[in-house]
Motif scaffolding. Structure first.
Motif, PDB file in Angstrom:
ATOM      1  N   PRO A   1       0.801  -1.228   0.000  1.00 47.14           N
ATOM      2  CA  PRO A   1       0.000   0.000   0.000  1.00 47.14           C
ATOM      3  C   PRO A   1       0.833   1.277   0.000  1.00 47.14           C
ATOM      4  N   LEU A   2       2.053   1.218   0.561  1.00 50.47           N
ATOM      5  CA  LEU A   2       2.888   2.421   0.585  1.00 50.47           C
ATOM      6  C   LEU A   2       3.263   2.838  -0.837  1.00 50.47           C
ATOM      7  N   LEU A   3       3.764   1.908  -1.642  1.00 50.56           N
ATOM      8  CA  LEU A   3       4.149   2.241  -3.015  1.00 50.56           C
ATOM      9  C   LEU A   3       2.916   2.504  -3.876  1.00 50.56           C
ATOM     10  N   SER A   4       1.870   1.711  -3.689  1.00 48.16           N
ATOM     11  CA  SER A   4       0.662   1.910  -4.495  1.00 48.16           C
ATOM     12  C   SER A   4       0.006   3.250  -4.185  1.00 48.16           C
ATOM     13  N   GLY A   5       0.105   3.690  -2.932  1.00 50.69           N
ATOM     14  CA  GLY A   5      -0.429   5.007  -2.586  1.00 50.69           C
ATOM     15  C   GLY A   5       0.292   6.106  -3.333  1.00 50.69           C
ATOM     16  N   ALA A   6       1.614   5.969  -3.451  1.00 53.47           N
ATOM     17  CA  ALA A   6       2.383   6.954  -4.214  1.00 53.47           C
ATOM     18  C   ALA A   6       2.013   6.902  -5.699  1.00 53.47           C
ATOM     19  N   VAL A   7       1.770   5.704  -6.220  1.00 59.22           N
ATOM     20  CA  VAL A   7       1.381   5.563  -7.633  1.00 59.22           C
ATOM     21  C   VAL A   7       0.037   6.242  -7.876  1.00 59.22           C
ATOM     22  N   VAL A   8      -0.934   5.980  -6.989  1.00 56.11           N
ATOM     23  CA  VAL A   8      -2.260   6.589  -7.150  1.00 56.11           C
ATOM     24  C   VAL A   8      -2.173   8.108  -7.036  1.00 56.11           C
ATOM     25  N   GLN A   9      -1.310   8.589  -6.135  1.00 59.12           N
ATOM     26  CA  GLN A   9      -1.227  10.028  -5.874  1.00 59.12           C
ATOM     27  C   GLN A   9      -0.571  10.781  -7.016  1.00 59.12           C
ATOM     28  N   TRP A  10       0.483  10.204  -7.614  1.00 63.00           N
ATOM     29  CA  TRP A  10       1.313  11.017  -8.503  1.00 63.00           C
ATOM     30  C   TRP A  10       1.529  10.446  -9.901  1.00 63.00           C
ATOM     31  N   LEU A  11       1.205   9.199 -10.172  1.00 65.60           N
ATOM     32  CA  LEU A  11       1.482   8.628 -11.482  1.00 65.60           C
ATOM     33  C   LEU A  11       0.184   8.424 -12.270  1.00 65.60           C
ATOM     34  N   PRO A  12       0.265   8.439 -13.593  1.00 66.65           N
ATOM     35  CA  PRO A  12      -0.941   8.217 -14.406  1.00 66.65           C
ATOM     36  C   PRO A  12      -1.337   6.740 -14.420  1.00 66.65           C
ATOM     37  N   SER A  13      -2.599   6.499 -14.730  1.00 66.35           N
ATOM     38  CA  SER A  13      -3.143   5.143 -14.860  1.00 66.35           C
ATOM     39  C   SER A  13      -2.777   4.254 -13.661  1.00 66.35           C
ATOM     40  N   PRO A  14      -3.128   4.672 -12.446  1.00 65.06           N
ATOM     41  CA  PRO A  14      -2.721   3.878 -11.271  1.00 65.06           C
ATOM     42  C   PRO A  14      -3.312   2.474 -11.248  1.00 65.06           C
TER      43      PRO A  14
END
Length: 431
Positions: free
Chosen positions: A184-197
């Motif tokens: 969840p830590l890395l996925s949270g960063a993906v959802v927050q800042w990267l496209p197509s989470p």
């Protein structure tokens, strides 16, 4: 020397080749010509990596819930816990299967199922039925990994003669918890800042699975499957039913195990929905999850020291943390304080870590070796019942204020701790 057909033949020059000087002839434990694998002190890392990756895939959904904006909170929490529908039966089945076919095959199948579940989720486009199917697949993979993987880590730790009682259980708990925290830590960063989470997060997990498969393929098995008369006699005299009817199981493990994931999921699933995280909801949820589970890792050596003091101490300490944590959760829900949210995550994370490693250690000590994977599967099945806690909290909070709901949870935790005094009475003559 000996005589054969009238010819004098030196004994050292028989048909078997001479062993190299200073070497030790291999032991034959599995039949003629079978050489057991060399078990190094670091061999346990390979199955631990698989448990870590499957745990990553199972729990990264805690942050990805923010990417499914169309879901109600109750539905979202239901999807998060839905993987227990596949996990619990898979736990019980995979444990028995791994005893027959080996830990390696069971863990390889679990990794492939975990990647398949992530692939289904990445292609779901948010459709509820497809997301539900993907979560159940993830649950099946987790059930196929956690029981056999924990047993394999323990077997490799024991075979390598690692010092310290319960070190295998602690290593397995750390691998599982680290995966739960990192996902969840890395996925949270993906959802927050990267496209197509909803695509990127799952592709990261599939990549991790691909990197882990060769490690598991080369991991040695400890050769614990023995079919000799001694093992058959032990199997006859020490069946799992004896464990499931013991006082320690009924009064300590059975009531406290649901609080393992119950405490953790209340901290990083139910509470973040009650406290505003501003514009950083996804990464904030990941940080809360990582804090909860990171604390769970940090306290596990302490749980081992408590267990050396007395078998009851870690269970009572863990439940005390759950009681205090639920009281803090009620205060957090009433005030909406971010500071209290972090404090609650630490306290409930401590409850999670202490109860997880203590339950695993007790189940391993109660079970005969040939039933270790089954005993671990029973424990995890009970522990995963705690995934219903945040769903209950969310559902009941729609009927009543969440503060009294969480206060009632602390009362339930207090009643649970009382049962541990039945497991280990204070009077030594009754113990």
């Amino acid at each position: 020397m000996f005589v054969h057909s009238g010819t004098l033949i030196p004994h050292a020059q028989s048909t078997a080749p001479r062993a190299a000087a200073g070497s030790t002839p291999p032991a034959r434990t599995g039949g003629i010509g079978h050489v057991p694998p060399v078990i190094t002190r670091s061999a346990w890392v390979r199955p631990a990596a698989a448990v870590f990756v499957v745990g990553w895939g199972a729990n990264m959904f805690a942050s990805l819930l923010h990417a499914y904006a169309d879901l109600s909170r109750v539905r979202a929490d239901g999807l998060f816990g839905a993987y227990a529908l596949g996990l619990i039966p898979a736990l019980l089945i995979a444990a028995r299967v791994s005893d027959r076919v080996g830990r390696r095959r069971a863990l390889l199948a679990a990794l492939l199922l975990s990647a398949l579940g992530s692939a289904v989720l990445s292609l779901s486009h948010g459709a509820f039925a497809t997301v539900l199917a993907g979560r159940i697949l993830i649950g099946i993979s987790a059930g196929a990994a956690f029981g056999p993987g924990t047993a394999w880590i323990r077997e490799l730790s024991d075979t390598a003669q690692t010092r310290g009682a319960g070190v295998g259980a602690r290593r397995a708990a750390v691998a599982l918890t680290a995966g739960f925290a990192a996902g969840p830590l890395l996925s949270g960063a993906v959802v927050q800042w990267l496209p197509s989470p909803q695509t990127t997060s799952y592709l990261i997990h599939i990549t991790l699975v691909a990197l882990t498969l060769p490690l598991v393929l080369r991991a040695p098995e400890a050769g614990r499957r023995d079919t000799g008369p001694d093992t058959r006699r032990m199997t006859t005299t020490r069946r799992p039913v004896a464990l499931l009817t013991s006082r320690a199981f009924l009064a300590a493990v059975l009531p406290t195990a649901p609080w393992v994931f119950g405490a953790a999921t209340v901290a990083f699933t139910a509470l973040p929905a009650m406290v505003s995280l501003g514009d950083f909801g996804a990464v904030g949820s990941g940080i809360i999850a990582a804090t909860t589970l990171g604390t769970g890792i940090a306290v596990q050596p302490w749980a081992g020291r408590l267990a050396r003091r007395s078998p009851a101490a870690p269970f009572r300490t863990g439940m005390t943390a759950a009681i205090v944590g639920m009281l803090l959760a009620a205060l957090t829900a009433g005030t909406g304080s971010l500071v209290l949210l972090m404090t609650t995550a630490v306290v409930l994370g401590a409850a999670y870590g202490i109860l997880l490693v203590s339950g695993l250690r007790l189940m391993e000590s109660l079970a005969p070796p040939q039933h270790a994977a089954t005993a671990i599967a029973v424990f995890y099945s009970l522990a995963y019942a705690g995934f219903a806690f945040p769903v209950l909290v969310q559902t009941l909070s729609t009927l009543w204020n969440p503060v009294p709901v969480l206060l009632a949870g602390s009362g339930l935790a207090l009643a649970t701790m009382a049962t541990t005094f039945m497991a280990w009475p204070r009077d030594p003559r009754r113990r």
